[in-house]
Design an enzyme around this catalytic site. Structure first.
Site, PDB file in Angstrom:
ATOM      1  CB  ALA A 184      -0.811   0.082   1.218  1.00 24.37           C
TER       2      ALA A 184
ATOM      3  N   GLY B 129       0.504  -4.960   0.879  1.00 24.03           N
ATOM      4  CA  GLY B 129      -0.574  -5.028   0.142  1.00 24.03           C
ATOM      5  C   GLY B 129      -0.485  -5.501  -1.221  1.00 24.03           C
TER       6      GLY B 129
ATOM      7  CD  GLU C 162      -2.461  -7.162   3.020  1.00 17.62           C
ATOM      8  OE1 GLU C 162      -2.083  -6.103   2.788  1.00 17.62           O
ATOM      9  OE2 GLU C 162      -2.956  -7.694   4.214  1.00 17.62           O
TER      10      GLU C 162
ATOM     11  CD  GLU D  50       1.483  -5.353   5.652  1.00 20.72           C
ATOM     12  OE1 GLU D  50       2.294  -6.377   5.957  1.00 20.72           O
ATOM     13  OE2 GLU D  50       0.844  -5.176   4.849  1.00 20.72           O
TER      14      GLU D  50
HETATM   15  N1  COA Z   1       4.539   3.227  -0.552  1.00 21.44           N
HETATM   16  C1  COA Z   1       5.011   4.402  -1.054  1.00 21.44           C
HETATM   17  N2  COA Z   1       5.909   4.518  -1.892  1.00 21.44           N
HETATM   18  C2  COA Z   1       6.849   3.220  -2.105  1.00 21.44           C
HETATM   19  C3  COA Z   1       6.691   2.064  -1.386  1.00 21.44           C
HETATM   20  C4  COA Z   1       5.361   2.119  -0.696  1.00 21.44           C
HETATM   21  N3  COA Z   1       5.120   0.879  -0.243  1.00 21.44           N
HETATM   22  N4  COA Z   1       7.353   1.291  -1.821  1.00 21.44           N
HETATM   23  C5  COA Z   1       8.347   1.745  -2.609  1.00 21.44           C
HETATM   24  N5  COA Z   1       8.005   3.025  -2.664  1.00 21.44           N
HETATM   25  C6  COA Z   1       8.677   4.196  -3.316  1.00 21.44           C
HETATM   26  C7  COA Z   1       9.980   4.617  -2.575  1.00 21.44           C
HETATM   27  O1  COA Z   1       9.591   5.554  -1.619  1.00 21.44           O
HETATM   28  C8  COA Z   1      10.642   5.145  -3.674  1.00 21.44           C
HETATM   29  O2  COA Z   1      10.236   6.338  -3.978  1.00 21.44           O
HETATM   30  P1  COA Z   1      11.170   7.876  -4.594  1.00 21.44           P
HETATM   31  O3  COA Z   1      12.212   7.445  -5.357  1.00 21.44           O
HETATM   32  O4  COA Z   1      10.397   8.762  -4.797  1.00 21.44           O
HETATM   33  O5  COA Z   1      11.890   7.952  -3.039  1.00 21.44           O
HETATM   34  C9  COA Z   1      10.652   4.076  -5.052  1.00 21.44           C
HETATM   35  O6  COA Z   1       9.317   3.554  -4.650  1.00 21.44           O
HETATM   36  C10 COA Z   1      11.742   3.201  -5.190  1.00 21.44           C
HETATM   37  O7  COA Z   1      11.778   2.494  -3.787  1.00 21.44           O
HETATM   38  P2  COA Z   1      13.093   2.360  -2.934  1.00 21.44           P
HETATM   39  O8  COA Z   1      12.823   2.063  -1.698  1.00 21.44           O
HETATM   40  O9  COA Z   1      14.095   3.402  -3.413  1.00 21.44           O
HETATM   41  O10 COA Z   1      13.677   0.889  -3.765  1.00 21.44           O
HETATM   42  P3  COA Z   1      14.715  -0.077  -3.330  1.00 21.44           P
HETATM   43  O11 COA Z   1      15.079  -1.036  -4.452  1.00 21.44           O
HETATM   44  O12 COA Z   1      15.860   0.561  -2.359  1.00 21.44           O
HETATM   45  O13 COA Z   1      14.128  -0.854  -2.189  1.00 21.44           O
HETATM   46  C11 COA Z   1      11.953  -2.047  -1.385  1.00 21.44           C
HETATM   47  C12 COA Z   1      12.862  -1.629  -2.534  1.00 21.44           C
HETATM   48  C13 COA Z   1      10.533  -2.814  -1.795  1.00 21.44           C
HETATM   49  C14 COA Z   1      12.926  -3.029  -0.093  1.00 21.44           C
HETATM   50  C15 COA Z   1      11.656  -0.847  -0.563  1.00 21.44           C
HETATM   51  O14 COA Z   1      11.030   0.101  -1.398  1.00 21.44           O
HETATM   52  C16 COA Z   1      10.440  -0.862   0.615  1.00 21.44           C
HETATM   53  O15 COA Z   1      10.785  -1.324   1.648  1.00 21.44           O
HETATM   54  N6  COA Z   1       9.111  -0.470   0.277  1.00 21.44           N
HETATM   55  C17 COA Z   1       8.217  -0.736   1.205  1.00 21.44           C
HETATM   56  C18 COA Z   1       7.757  -2.001   1.446  1.00 21.44           C
HETATM   57  C19 COA Z   1       6.610  -2.231   2.433  1.00 21.44           C
HETATM   58  O16 COA Z   1       6.654  -1.951   3.696  1.00 21.44           O
HETATM   59  N7  COA Z   1       5.476  -2.336   1.911  1.00 21.44           N
HETATM   60  C20 COA Z   1       4.345  -2.510   2.941  1.00 21.44           C
HETATM   61  C21 COA Z   1       3.446  -1.196   3.180  1.00 21.44           C
HETATM   62  S1  COA Z   1       1.911  -1.668   4.107  1.00 21.44           S
END
Ligand code: COA
Length: 260
Positions: free
Chosen positions: A66, A112, A115, A135
């Site tokens: 999400a 999400g 999910e 989460e």
């Molecule tokens: N919500 C909003 N933005 C998200 C996102 C999310 N769930 N997951 C990734 N993004 C965005 C990042 O903020 C970043 O945006 P920016 O370039 O404007 O800063 C972009 O997507 C790329 O992500 P980034 O974190 O730079 O890539 P990465 O390869 O370093 O890491 C992940 C990849 C998936 C490990 C990392 O993005 C992450 O942990 N995301 C969140 C996962 C999460 O907790 N999901 C559950 C949400 S309830």
């Protein structure tokens, strides 16, 4: 229909729905959830669509969760509403569609994203996929059905560990867990989904609709799945597909189902 955050394309019996926010790793914001609801609704009503395949754009993510930026300042009431609305519009909605939905998990499927994949009828993953429900690392719990569907698919102990550790598993671990049905290379992901879709399309769409209802009934509170199966089984006998299927068998030819 034109969308801002997703793509929806039809080809040869399949509607492909692609979440298209690659710069945000296809994170599900409110608009994307609304558009997905619309696209799934249209595809499910379309008589020519026999299978729906959902995937993420780019080669890095299916859906990374999400959109955290949208709910970071929510209070208790808004948090509850977010989960309820999402489940109504997307997660429960997809699970209960009559048209088979395959998740082509092509990278990160987190929160999400996992999910959504779990709400689909089954999942195929590419070997770069990473899955998890992180989460609790953000101070919340999975709210789009993850606490219910993950244990259904992988068992309670594995679900507890994955949720509590906020860990990620790779595609092969997900295969061992039964979370995905197949693992393939990135290049072969869509062809494999299409091959499976081709096998599904040869069968009666009316019977498949009944089978989805009966299988899902096993996971609904207060519903007796065996009774639902009996009802759906009986209904089949009134369909043109049943007449065609049994006649074709007796005539030693391939069935050509009218889908009625
Ligand atoms: N919500 C909003 N933005 C998200 C996102 C999310 N769930 N997951 C990734 N993004 C965005 C990042 O903020 C970043 O945006 P920016 O370039 O404007 O800063 C972009 O997507 C790329 O992500 P980034 O974190 O730079 O890539 P990465 O390869 O370093 O890491 C992940 C990849 C998936 C490990 C990392 O993005 C992450 O942990 N995301 C969140 C996962 C999460 O907790 N999901 C559950 C949400 S309830």
């Amino acid at each position: 229909m034109s969308y801002q955050n997703i793509l929806s394309e039809f080809n040869d019996g399949i509607t492909y729905i692609t979440i298209n926010r690659p710069n945000k790793l296809n994170a599900l914001n409110k608009d994307t959830i609304n558009e997905l609801n619309q696209a799934f609704k249209v595809a499910d009503k379309d008589k020519n669509t026999k299978v729906i395949i959902v995937t993420g754009s780019g080669d890095k993510a299916f859906v990374a969760g999400a959109d955290i930026s949208e709910f970071a300042d929510f209070d208790v009431e808004n948090g509850g509403k977010l989960a309820a609305k999402g489940q109504e519009l997307l997660f429960d909605f997809v699970e209960n569609l009559s048209t088979p939905v395959i998740a082509a998990v092509n990278g990160f499927a987190l929160g999400g994203g996992l999910e959504l994949a779990m709400a689909c009828h089954f999942r195929v993953a590419s070997d770069n996929a990473k899955m998890g429900l992180p989460e609790v690392s953000l101070g919340v719990i999975p709210g789009y059905g993850g606490t219910q569907r993950l244990p259904q698919l992988v068992g309670k102990g594995r679900a507890m560990e994955l949720v509590m550790t906020a860990g990620m598993i790779d595609a092969n671990q997900a295969l061992t867990y039964g979370l995905v049905n197949h693992v393939t290379t990135q290049d072969e992901l869509m062809p494999l989904c299409e091959k499976i879709a081709g096998k599904i399309m040869r069968n009666s769409s009316v019977a498949i609709k009944g089978a989805i209802k009966a299988i899902n009934a096993n996971y609904k509170d207060g519903v007796n799945g065996f009774e639902v199966e009996i009802k759906q089984f009986g209904k089949c006998f009134g369909t043109e597909d049943f007449t065609e299927g049994t006649t074709a068998f007796l005539e030693k030819r391939k069935a050509d189902f009218p889908g009625k």
